[in-house]
Design an enzyme around this catalytic site. Structure first.
Site, PDB file in Angstrom:
ATOM      1  N   ARG A   1      -6.409  -1.943  -3.430  1.00 38.79           N
ATOM      2  CA  ARG A   1      -7.236  -2.757  -2.535  1.00 38.79           C
ATOM      3  C   ARG A   1      -8.708  -2.360  -2.622  1.00 38.79           C
ATOM      4  O   ARG A   1      -9.588  -3.159  -2.395  1.00 38.79           O
ATOM      5  CB  ARG A   1      -6.761  -2.591  -1.088  1.00 38.79           C
ATOM      6  CG  ARG A   1      -5.354  -3.119  -0.844  1.00 38.79           C
ATOM      7  CD  ARG A   1      -4.921  -2.808   0.569  1.00 38.79           C
ATOM      8  NE  ARG A   1      -3.540  -3.235   0.803  1.00 38.79           N
ATOM      9  CZ  ARG A   1      -3.060  -3.586   1.989  1.00 38.79           C
ATOM     10  NH1 ARG A   1      -3.836  -3.557   3.049  1.00 38.79           N
ATOM     11  NH2 ARG A   1      -1.808  -3.956   2.125  1.00 38.79           N
TER      12      ARG A   1
ATOM     13  N   GLU B   1      -2.727 -14.064  -0.760  1.00 39.67           N
ATOM     14  CA  GLU B   1      -3.318 -13.916   0.569  1.00 39.67           C
ATOM     15  C   GLU B   1      -4.739 -13.384   0.486  1.00 39.67           C
ATOM     16  O   GLU B   1      -5.091 -12.684  -0.450  1.00 39.67           O
ATOM     17  CB  GLU B   1      -2.467 -12.949   1.416  1.00 39.67           C
ATOM     18  CG  GLU B   1      -2.828 -13.000   2.908  1.00 39.67           C
ATOM     19  CD  GLU B   1      -2.282 -11.831   3.730  1.00 39.67           C
ATOM     20  OE1 GLU B   1      -2.064 -10.735   3.184  1.00 39.67           O
ATOM     21  OE2 GLU B   1      -2.084 -12.027   4.943  1.00 39.67           O
TER      22      GLU B   1
END
Ligand code: 5AD
Length: 482
Positions: free
Chosen positions: A99, A170
């Site tokens: 991330r 997402e």
């Protein structure tokens, strides 16, 4: 190039793409965009996320989705195949290093996990596993799989996972920055997400539907519905402009029945309103309801109860999909068994609630109208600040405190808006900061908070807010003094 809500030109996209694919060695495996297209084309309908969503919508059914991700490919496959029979659509939750684009550290996490024989990462490092590793995962499953993460710059992750056959993605430039990062400039994350949306748009141009889901719950902490709705609408508009056509807008459960049901209804209606106003006609709209995203009780029976109340709200609100929590939420990454328990409990409630009429009547209508008026007030200011451009408007709105996400860490977020629960547990505005809500709306929020203050025989204060933040983990909805 200045920031704007304009479609990225093909030439500019492919120039940027060369840079993106060079940021980690696995990028070179997806250089040929056509290979990803060919692979996506061969995916059966039963494994396309958008198809599952559309069918659910038509049947008035709410799809069930867990969160799950571990470090190694074989273990990740084991985990998802274990969960597959208990849910409708699957996730792949990405680890924290990926991330943050820290692929070196993800690599060492993979090596250490192999050595230890157990996952030492909190998710699946898809970029490191690359095209082949990701395809092994997708091919081992018979249900659609989505990438779920929290990545401000998710361009390489999108390139690899979409070429590998994931059919839903997402995130968004606001929702994966402001609640997740401290120092990433908002303009930068919006640009990076315009790239992801353009990539999705390129698949759409080939007739390949990829679901795009802005992250609804934001900080997961007493977020008033209008705040997350504005983010969802803006990210939806940005995605549509880049050519995305399947949007799943999200909302995190607040805990009050009327407010939660009103939130999903208003979200759907507002989305059609804003998308069509901006000239978009050809899109598929879905909603996702997130079971409680704040602090959970450590006691597993309590956690199950929180999960079930969320399941009931998901069903009553008619959301297309529900994202499920587990009884291990308070302690960390769940075991696969705990994950299945959350799914099974949710299934039981969805089945019991499905055929009932949802709440209706004046109290619900009032709540829907309230949310709509709040959203319209903020969105009007966003468009005004951007002189009609929603990308520019979003950046300026955060600078001006017009958009303000409670308890979000980003430096660009004012953090002046303070929410608190009212006497029935609905999230109201205690301190609006610089968010431009109409006077009568603010007066209504104040009244509802005063009502609670009287019931608790104390003045509304920051202590009340703090009490609310911990309330559910201590088995209450409202943080009443004991
Ligand atoms: N597996 C399962 N759940 C996860 N979450 C984060 N990472 C994982 C994972 N690898 C969940 C957290 C929280 C939500 C934001 O995501 O427990 O509920």
């Amino acid at each position: 190039m200045e920031l704007s809500n304009k479609r990225i030109e093909r030439r500019d996209f492919f120039a940027q793409r060369q840079q993106v694919l060079r940021t980690w060695h696995t990028g070179k495996d997806v250089e040929d965009f056509e290979l990803g297209v060919t692979y996506q084309r061969a995916i059966p309908q039963a494994k396309r996320f958008s198809t599952a969503l559309r069918k659910a919508d038509l049947a008035g059914k709410t799809l069930l989705q867990p969160r799950a991700g571990v470090a190694l490919v074989p273990e990740h496959i084991k985990l998802l195949t274990f969960l597959e029979d208990s849910c409708d659509v699957l996730p792949t939750t990405i680890d924290a290093y990926t991330r943050l684009n820290r692929y070196e550290e993800a690599a060492s996490g993979i090596a250490r996990s192999e050595e230890a024989g157990t996952s030492l990462l909190n998710g699946f490092p898809a970029v490191n596993h690359g095209l082949a590793g990701c395809r092994r995962v997708v091919e081992a499953l018979s249900k659609p799989v989505q990438v779920r993460h929290g990545t401000p710059d998710a361009r390489l992750l999108a390139e690899i996972t979409l070429a590998a056959g994931f059919t839903a993605y997402e995130g968004g430039g606001i929702s994966y920055n402001v609640p997740y990062a401290k120092k990433v400039p908002l303009e930068q994350s919006i640009r990076h997400w315009q790239y992801c949306d353009r990539l999705v748009g390129l698949f759409e141009e080939e007739g390949l539907r990829i679901d795009r889901e802005p992250f609804g719950p934001l900080s997961g902490t007493l977020v008033p519905p209008f705040v997350s709705h504005c983010v969802a609408l803006i990210e939806g508009l940005l995605a549509l402009e880049q050519g995305a056509k399947c949007l799943t807008l999200g909302y995190g459960q607040a805990g009050n029945l009327m407010q939660d049901v009103a939130a999903i209804r208003s979200l759907r209606e507002l989305a059609h309103e804003y998308f069509q106003q901006s000239g978009h006609e050809d899109y598929q709209l879905n909603t996702v309801f997130h079971q409680w995203m704040g602090g959970f009780p450590t006691n597993e029976s309590g956690a199950h109860a929180v999960i079930c109340w969320g399941a009931a709200m998901a069903a009553m609100s008619g959301a297309t999909k529900v994202i499920v929590k587990t009884p291990h939420e308070a302690s960390g990454v769940p075991t696969k068994e705990a994950n299945k328990q959350g799914l099974d409990a949710t299934t039981q409630i969805l089945n019991m609630v499905r055929d009932q009429h949802p709440p209706s009547g004046p109290a619900l209508e009032r709540e829907v109208e309230l949310i709509k008026r709040e959203v319209r007030a903020v969105m009007a200011k966003v468009f005004e600040l951007g002189k009609g451009d929603v990308a520019v408007g979003a950046v300026r709105a955060f600078e001006a405190g017009v958009m303000d996400i409670p308890f979000a860490p980003a430096a660009c977020n004012a953090g002046k808006l303070l929410p608190v629960r009212d006497n029935e547990g609905a999230v109201r505005i205690f301190e609006p900061g610089r968010v431009p809500l109409p006077d009568d709306v603010l007066a209504y929020h104040r009244e509802r908070i005063e009502e609670r203050a009287r019931a608790e025989n104390r003045a509304p204060s920051f202590q009340m807010v703090v009490d609310d933040i911990y309330a559910i983990s201590k088995s209450m909805l409202i943080g009443r003094p004991r």
